[in-house]
Design a protein around this motif. Sequence first.
Motif, PDB file in Angstrom:
ATOM      1  N   VAL A   1      -2.149   9.709  -6.693  1.00 54.61           N
ATOM      2  CA  VAL A   1      -1.070  10.700  -6.593  1.00 54.61           C
ATOM      3  C   VAL A   1      -0.207  10.660  -7.849  1.00 54.61           C
ATOM      4  CG1 VAL A   1       0.972  11.398  -5.283  1.00 54.61           C
ATOM      5  CG2 VAL A   1      -1.056  10.569  -4.080  1.00 54.61           C
ATOM      6  N   ASP A   2       0.150   9.473  -8.281  1.00 55.04           N
ATOM      7  CA  ASP A   2       0.945   9.343  -9.500  1.00 55.04           C
ATOM      8  C   ASP A   2       0.175   9.849 -10.718  1.00 55.04           C
ATOM      9  OD1 ASP A   2       3.087   8.286  -8.127  1.00 55.04           O
ATOM     10  OD2 ASP A   2       2.443   6.210  -8.425  1.00 55.04           O
ATOM     11  N   PHE A   3      -1.126   9.526 -10.791  1.00 60.36           N
ATOM     12  CA  PHE A   3      -1.935  10.010 -11.911  1.00 60.36           C
ATOM     13  C   PHE A   3      -1.962  11.536 -11.949  1.00 60.36           C
ATOM     14  CE2 PHE A   3      -6.051  11.744 -13.175  1.00 60.36           C
ATOM     15  CZ  PHE A   3      -6.005  11.442 -14.519  1.00 60.36           C
ATOM     16  N   MET A   4      -2.159  12.164 -10.809  1.00 56.55           N
ATOM     17  CA  MET A   4      -2.234  13.628 -10.766  1.00 56.55           C
ATOM     18  C   MET A   4      -0.889  14.250 -11.135  1.00 56.55           C
ATOM     19  SD  MET A   4      -5.312  14.335 -10.282  1.00 56.55           S
ATOM     20  CE  MET A   4      -5.205  16.081 -10.040  1.00 56.55           C
ATOM     21  N   MET A   5       0.196  13.647 -10.726  1.00 55.58           N
ATOM     22  CA  MET A   5       1.519  14.166 -11.082  1.00 55.58           C
ATOM     23  C   MET A   5       1.722  14.121 -12.596  1.00 55.58           C
ATOM     24  SD  MET A   5       3.917  12.675  -8.017  1.00 55.58           S
ATOM     25  CE  MET A   5       5.405  12.965  -8.921  1.00 55.58           C
ATOM     26  N   VAL A   6       1.371  13.014 -13.223  1.00 55.11           N
ATOM     27  CA  VAL A   6       1.513  12.873 -14.676  1.00 55.11           C
ATOM     28  C   VAL A   6       0.574  13.837 -15.397  1.00 55.11           C
ATOM     29  CG1 VAL A   6       1.144  11.300 -16.609  1.00 55.11           C
ATOM     30  CG2 VAL A   6       2.353  10.507 -14.580  1.00 55.11           C
ATOM     31  N   ALA A   7      -0.677  13.908 -14.926  1.00 52.82           N
ATOM     32  CA  ALA A   7      -1.654  14.801 -15.566  1.00 52.82           C
ATOM     33  C   ALA A   7      -1.204  16.253 -15.471  1.00 52.82           C
ATOM     34  CB  ALA A   7      -3.024  14.622 -14.924  1.00 52.82           C
ATOM     35  N   ASN A   8      -0.717  16.669 -14.321  1.00 52.86           N
ATOM     36  CA  ASN A   8      -0.272  18.060 -14.169  1.00 52.86           C
ATOM     37  C   ASN A   8       0.998  18.338 -14.956  1.00 52.86           C
ATOM     38  OD1 ASN A   8      -2.391  18.835 -12.525  1.00 52.86           O
ATOM     39  ND2 ASN A   8      -1.332  18.221 -10.664  1.00 52.86           N
TER      40      ASN A   8
ATOM     41  N   LYS B   1       0.831  -1.209   0.000  1.00 54.33           N
ATOM     42  CA  LYS B   1       0.000   0.000   0.000  1.00 54.33           C
ATOM     43  C   LYS B   1       0.866   1.259   0.000  1.00 54.33           C
ATOM     44  CE  LYS B   1      -4.061   1.961   2.147  1.00 54.33           C
ATOM     45  NZ  LYS B   1      -5.076   1.813   3.174  1.00 54.33           N
ATOM     46  N   LYS B   2       1.993   1.236   0.692  1.00 53.67           N
ATOM     47  CA  LYS B   2       2.905   2.378   0.698  1.00 53.67           C
ATOM     48  C   LYS B   2       3.483   2.632  -0.695  1.00 53.67           C
ATOM     49  CE  LYS B   2       4.505   2.079   5.474  1.00 53.67           C
ATOM     50  NZ  LYS B   2       5.655   1.808   6.338  1.00 53.67           N
ATOM     51  N   GLN B   3       3.736   1.572  -1.440  1.00 49.05           N
ATOM     52  CA  GLN B   3       4.319   1.701  -2.766  1.00 49.05           C
ATOM     53  C   GLN B   3       3.290   2.122  -3.810  1.00 49.05           C
ATOM     54  OE1 GLN B   3       6.048  -2.100  -3.483  1.00 49.05           O
ATOM     55  NE2 GLN B   3       7.805  -1.742  -2.149  1.00 49.05           N
ATOM     56  N   ASP B   4       2.029   1.747  -3.619  1.00 48.89           N
ATOM     57  CA  ASP B   4       0.975   2.059  -4.582  1.00 48.89           C
ATOM     58  C   ASP B   4       0.384   3.419  -4.239  1.00 48.89           C
ATOM     59  OD1 ASP B   4      -0.941   1.982  -6.535  1.00 48.89           O
ATOM     60  OD2 ASP B   4      -2.333   0.794  -5.342  1.00 48.89           O
ATOM     61  N   ARG B   5       0.773   4.427  -5.023  1.00 50.49           N
ATOM     62  CA  ARG B   5       0.292   5.774  -4.752  1.00 50.49           C
ATOM     63  C   ARG B   5      -0.788   6.179  -5.741  1.00 50.49           C
ATOM     64  NH1 ARG B   5       4.915   9.794  -3.797  1.00 50.49           N
ATOM     65  NH2 ARG B   5       4.314  10.241  -5.917  1.00 50.49           N
TER      66      ARG B   5
END
Length: 76
Positions: free
Chosen positions: A17-24, A10-14
């Motif tokens: 957060v990862d989607f928003m970083m890529v989208a932004n 669960k700590k590794q699966d973000r």
Amino acid sequence: MTKKEKRERKKQDRGIVDFMMVANHFFHYLQQWISEMNDPRDSSYITYSQTDLGYMAILKNICGQHTMREMEENFN
């Protein structure tokens, strides 16, 4: 799988957060563009912002779900 392994995974699966970083990073004005769309809903009935609904629709399609109901059933 033990509880410790689940916590580590669960700590590794973000996910979001990862989607928003890529989208932004690639689509700088996506949030602004979604919020500028015409919103035909009556303002007295609005619970979720238009941006929230737009992102939910995008995530639904990214995850390969065909309907919002299917997404709700699979994710819950």
